[in-house]
Design an enzyme around this catalytic site. Structure first.
Site, short mmCIF file in Angstrom:
data_model
loop_
_atom_site.label_atom_id
_atom_site.label_comp_id
_atom_site.label_asym_id
_atom_site.label_seq_id
_atom_site.Cartn_x
_atom_site.Cartn_y
_atom_site.Cartn_z
N TRP A 12 97.04 54.39 49.92
CA TRP A 12 95.67 54.60 49.42
C TRP A 12 95.55 54.41 47.92
O TRP A 12 94.46 54.53 47.36
CB TRP A 12 95.15 55.97 49.88
CG TRP A 12 94.80 56.00 51.33
CD1 TRP A 12 94.63 54.92 52.15
CD2 TRP A 12 94.56 57.15 52.15
NE1 TRP A 12 94.32 55.31 53.42
CE2 TRP A 12 94.26 56.69 53.45
CE3 TRP A 12 94.58 58.51 51.91
CZ2 TRP A 12 93.98 57.54 54.51
CZ3 TRP A 12 94.29 59.38 52.97
CH2 TRP A 12 94.00 58.90 54.25
N LYS A 13 96.68 54.18 47.26
CA LYS A 13 96.64 53.95 45.80
C LYS A 13 95.82 55.06 45.13
O LYS A 13 95.83 56.20 45.58
CB LYS A 13 96.11 52.55 45.50
CG LYS A 13 96.90 51.48 46.28
CD LYS A 13 96.63 50.07 45.84
CE LYS A 13 97.46 49.12 46.68
NZ LYS A 13 97.33 47.74 46.26
N HIS A 101 106.63 49.81 43.98
CA HIS A 101 105.45 48.97 44.25
C HIS A 101 105.20 48.06 43.06
O HIS A 101 105.42 48.45 41.91
CB HIS A 101 104.23 49.87 44.50
CG HIS A 101 103.06 49.11 45.02
ND1 HIS A 101 102.24 48.37 44.20
CD2 HIS A 101 102.59 48.94 46.28
CE1 HIS A 101 101.31 47.79 44.93
NE2 HIS A 101 101.50 48.11 46.21
N GLY A 240 97.00 48.30 51.89
CA GLY A 240 96.24 48.93 50.81
C GLY A 240 94.77 49.00 51.14
O GLY A 240 94.33 49.85 51.92
N GLY A 241 94.00 48.09 50.60
CA GLY A 241 92.54 48.12 50.70
C GLY A 241 92.00 48.40 52.10
O GLY A 241 91.13 49.27 52.26
P1 PGA Z 1 96.40 45.28 49.89
O1 PGA Z 1 97.57 46.12 49.16
O2 PGA Z 1 96.54 45.56 51.36
O3 PGA Z 1 95.13 45.85 49.31
O4 PGA Z 1 96.62 43.85 49.57
C1 PGA Z 1 98.85 46.20 49.72
C2 PGA Z 1 99.73 47.02 48.84
O5 PGA Z 1 99.59 46.96 47.61
O6 PGA Z 1 100.60 47.76 49.34
#
Ligand code: PGA
Length: 256
Positions: A12-13, A101, A240-241
């Site tokens: 989820w960053k 990461h 991620g997104g």
């Molecule tokens: P993303 O990010 O799915 O938004 O491209 C993947 C990640 O950074 O782990």
């Protein structure tokens, strides 16, 4: 994928307050059947500030998802203002920690040596690192993908013995595919992941390499997950997104 249980991790960053994180996990739990989470290991990696809230929810409702952190410091305690240790994450019953990461490496200057120290701290506290590796577009265009990725795998696992290495999760994330909507082709990702597996075989053993789960990451979404999972080398995804929306995440987990 030779008996390897797929693992799909939501990164989820720096998104979601603890309240939003609780809401997302609750929603996910309504959307996923028990069998989904048996077939695929589901891991949620909220920001530090939401770990406690999510852990409490997972425990209270006995939800079958793993908890992961997105970063860690290599020391157990001390004068490191603003940092969080593996000891602290273990106390929250985190099972996984994302280490290395590309955003940590590129935005926060983490070197291979720092990544290796973090990996060892994660193991020392009974958790499993999700070790991220991947090349930039310039490196890919210059034919340097193999060198970069193999180098990062070797460096990240420096000093890691067989028992620990057997449990590692590696995420191959080409940097040009992260957050860009421009995913790698499954065949290309699978080829690089095959090289990562060969590296593990050289460092440890063929048996060990065959058991390690290696994810693809970079613009994974419900619409392209199947292609990745169909590749025999690819054992899951770091998302991620698309993982921010529980409905999209549930579709990714139910990819079949
Ligand atoms: P993303 O990010 O799915 O938004 O491209 C993947 C990640 O950074 O782990």
């Amino acid at each position: 994928m030779a008996g390897r249980r797929p693992i799909i991790a939501a990164n989820w960053k720096m998104h979601k307050t603890h309240l939003e994180a609780i809401q997302a996990v609750q929603k996910l739990s309504y959307l996923l059947e028990r069998e989904d989470a048996e077939r695929v290991e589901v891991v949620v990696c909220p920001p530090f500030t939401a770990l406690r809230a999510v852990q409490t929810l997972l425990d209270a409702d006995r939800l079958p998802y793993g908890l992961g952190a997105q970063n860690v410091h290599w020391e157990a305690r001390g004068a490191f203002t603003g940092e969080v240790s593996a000891l602290m994450l273990q106390a929250l019953r985190c099972a996984y920690v994302i280490v290395g990461h590309s955003e940590r490496r590129e935005v926060f200057g983490e070197t291979d040596d720092v990544v290796a120290r973090k990996v060892r701290a994660v193991y020392a506290n009974g958790m499993i690192p999700i070790l991220c590796v991947g090349e930039t577009l310039a490196e890919r265009d210059a034919g340097g993908t193999e060198d970069k990725v193999v180098g990062q795998v070797r460096a990240g696992l420096a000093g890691v013995g067989d028992d620990d290495a057997a449990r590692v999760v590696i995420a191959y994330e080409p940097i040009w595919a992260i957050g860009t909507g421009r995913n790698a082709e499954p065949a290309d990702a699978g080829e690089v992941i095959g090289l990562v597996r060969a590296t593990l075989a050289a460092l440890y053993s063929k048996d060990l390499a065959e058991g390690v789960r290696i994810q693809y990451g970079g613009s994974v979404k419900a619409g392209n997950i199947r292609g990745f999972m169909a590749h025999p080398q690819i054992d899951g995804a770091l998302v991620g997104g698309a993982s921010l929306d529980p409905e999209e995440l549930a579709l990714i987990v139910k990819y079949r």
